[in-house]
Design a protein around this motif. Structure first.
Motif, mmCIF file in Angstrom:
data_model
loop_
_atom_site.group_PDB
_atom_site.id
_atom_site.type_symbol
_atom_site.label_atom_id
_atom_site.label_comp_id
_atom_site.label_asym_id
_atom_site.label_seq_id
_atom_site.Cartn_x
_atom_site.Cartn_y
_atom_site.Cartn_z
ATOM 1 N N PHE A 164 -3.599 4.275 1.098
ATOM 2 C CA PHE A 164 -2.205 4.171 0.678
ATOM 3 C C PHE A 164 -1.364 5.215 1.406
ATOM 4 N N ALA A 209 -7.855 -4.569 4.312
ATOM 5 C CA ALA A 209 -6.532 -4.358 3.738
ATOM 6 C C ALA A 209 -5.581 -5.484 4.126
ATOM 7 N N ILE A 236 -6.982 -3.739 -4.157
ATOM 8 C CA ILE A 236 -8.124 -2.855 -3.916
ATOM 9 C C ILE A 236 -9.360 -3.293 -4.690
ATOM 10 N N LYS A 276 -8.876 0.604 1.956
ATOM 11 C CA LYS A 276 -7.484 0.256 1.681
ATOM 12 C C LYS A 276 -6.705 1.525 1.348
ATOM 13 N N ALA A 316 -1.065 -3.919 -5.857
ATOM 14 C CA ALA A 316 -1.952 -3.006 -5.136
ATOM 15 C C ALA A 316 -3.255 -2.797 -5.899
ATOM 16 N N TYR A 372 0.817 -1.211 0.000
ATOM 17 C CA TYR A 372 0.000 0.000 0.000
ATOM 18 C C TYR A 372 0.854 1.266 0.000
#
Length: 418
Positions: free
Chosen positions: A182, A226, A209, A180, A205, A143
């Motif tokens: 970042f 996540a 997501i 989720k 990633a 992330y």
């Protein structure tokens, strides 16, 4: 008689009118050269957005369309290419490296690009310049995100800040991947390319997501946190396009033909330079329109100088007659007026060039950050020809009042008019 000395003295006697004429010509030349420089440097910046890449591969559509959505982030892809196909491209013996690109998400109006760390290693712009980090480093965690210089500047982001991506190119709050978030791991240095307005994350990633999404819709009751997504199989199923570098550029056409005839999937492989040529051909009309407008402005400036010379000609009848009386020939009078127009044009050209140079230096960073254009302060040969054309046009415009003065007789000049 010294025509140049007489010209200078005559111009000093008419300082105000001369100053206004010079300013008009200077602004005209500034616009003419400015349009030419922006046109040339914009084309150069556009063409150097991606350098060192031999082929651009995506789903079959059109060369310009593929170039626009994959490199310039304009528009959307008509289809994706499967991960198996990408692996086959990567395994070709002629291929030295590949950079996958997965597009379709965004953050507050900025495009998100799913890729690998090879993006920071192999992507080149300008004169094959590599990407550099102004702060932080490439993504290392699932992330992590790397943002471009324009994203950081406009949204006031820095390393360590948290961002939330949105599904698609902007939509309702329900399209946010808020479960989720970042963390920004790096900020790229300005490049003057679409990379500045891009947020780069890993391909894994992008898969993470979307583990609880199907066909652009969140699956009810299938939410995955996540941490849970980290333990899922995050191998990409498809990508949007890929950049390809070859071991030898001599094999470019052979590899392009092989990819365009790929049996398992409809692919399109284009040479970025060829696709850019097609794009500029489409934009040629706009370029010509800019040239015509700038040329018209120069003509207006020269016409203003001619009008001023003609308007003052009647006021200078006695001056011309005195010159004739002290021995000046009709050719000298003609040369005097031509020299005046030439000198005014030359001074205006120099002032316009200096103004353009100053603006180029002062606005360099602003244009790079806001328009993605890198202006070159060094004049080009094309600008030299334009300046020569303006000088010739200015000299020729002085022939009209010069010819009128040439044909006037001494008696006409000394005659008192009531």
């Amino acid at each position: 008689m010294n025509v140049f000395s007489i010209t200078l003295k005559s111009l000093r006697q008419r300082r105000t009118g001369v100053a206004l004429t010079v300013i008009t010509i200077a602004l005209s030349v500034f616009l003419l050269l400015g349009v030419e420089r922006v046109r040339t440097d914009a084309r150069q910046s556009f063409a150097s957005t991606v350098s060192g890449t031999d082929l651009l591969v995506g789903a079959r559509s059109g060369p310009v369309n593929l170039l626009l959505y994959a490199v310039f982030h304009v528009g959307e892809a008509t289809n994706n290419i499967t991960w198996k196909t990408y692996q086959d491209i990567r395994a070709m013996p002629e291929v030295a490296w590949t950079v996958p690109l997965s597009l379709g998400d965004s953050h507050r109006g900025f495009r998100v690009t799913g890729t690998t760390s090879d993006f920071f290693l192999h992507y080149r712009y300008g004169a094959r310049k590599p990407l550099a980090f102004a702060a932080g480093h490439a993504f290392s965690d699932l992330y992590d995100a790397v943002i471009g210089a324009e994203v950081a500047r406009r949204l006031h982001y820095g390393v360590g800040d948290t961002i939330v991506l949105a599904h698609g190119l902007g939509g309702p709050a329900t399209a946010l991947h808020s479960d989720k978030p970042f963390r920004i791991s790096g900020v790229l240095a300005p490049t003057g390319t679409p990379v500045d307005a891009t947020i780069a994350v890993s391909l894994e990633a992008i898969e993470a997501i979307h583990v609880d999404w199907r066909s652009g819709v969140r699956l009810p009751g299938m939410a995955s946190s996540a941490d849970e997504a980290r333990h899922r199989d995050l191998t990409p199923k498809a990508i949007t396009a890929c950049l390809v570098g070859l071991r030898s550029r001599l094999s470019a056409f052979a590899v392009q033909r092989a990819l365009n005839e790929y049996p398992d999937e409809a692919l399109l492989a284009v040479l970025p330079g060829v696709a850019l040529g097609e794009l500029w051909h489409l934009l040629g009309t706009a370029e010509n329109a800019l040239r015509v407008v700038s040329a018209m402005v120069v003509l207006v400036g020269i016409s203003g100088m001619l009008t001023a010379l003609l308007a003052m000609l009647n006021e200078r009848r006695r001056e011309m007659a005195v010159l004739r009386a002290v021995g000046a020939s009709t050719r000298t009078v003609f040369a005097l007026l031509v020299a005046e127009s030439t000198l005014l044009t030359l001074i205006g050209m120099i002032a316009g060039g200096v103004l353009l140079f100053a603006v180029t230096l002062l606005a360099h960073d602003y244009l790079l950050a806001n328009a993605g254009i890198v202006l070159n302060a060094t004049p080009s040969a094309q600008e030299g020809w334009l300046l020569l054309s303006v000088l010739v046009l200015g000299s020729l415009s002085g022939c009209i009042p010069g010819w009128i003065a040439y044909r006037r007789s001494l008696a006409d000049g000394l005659q008192v008019r009531l």
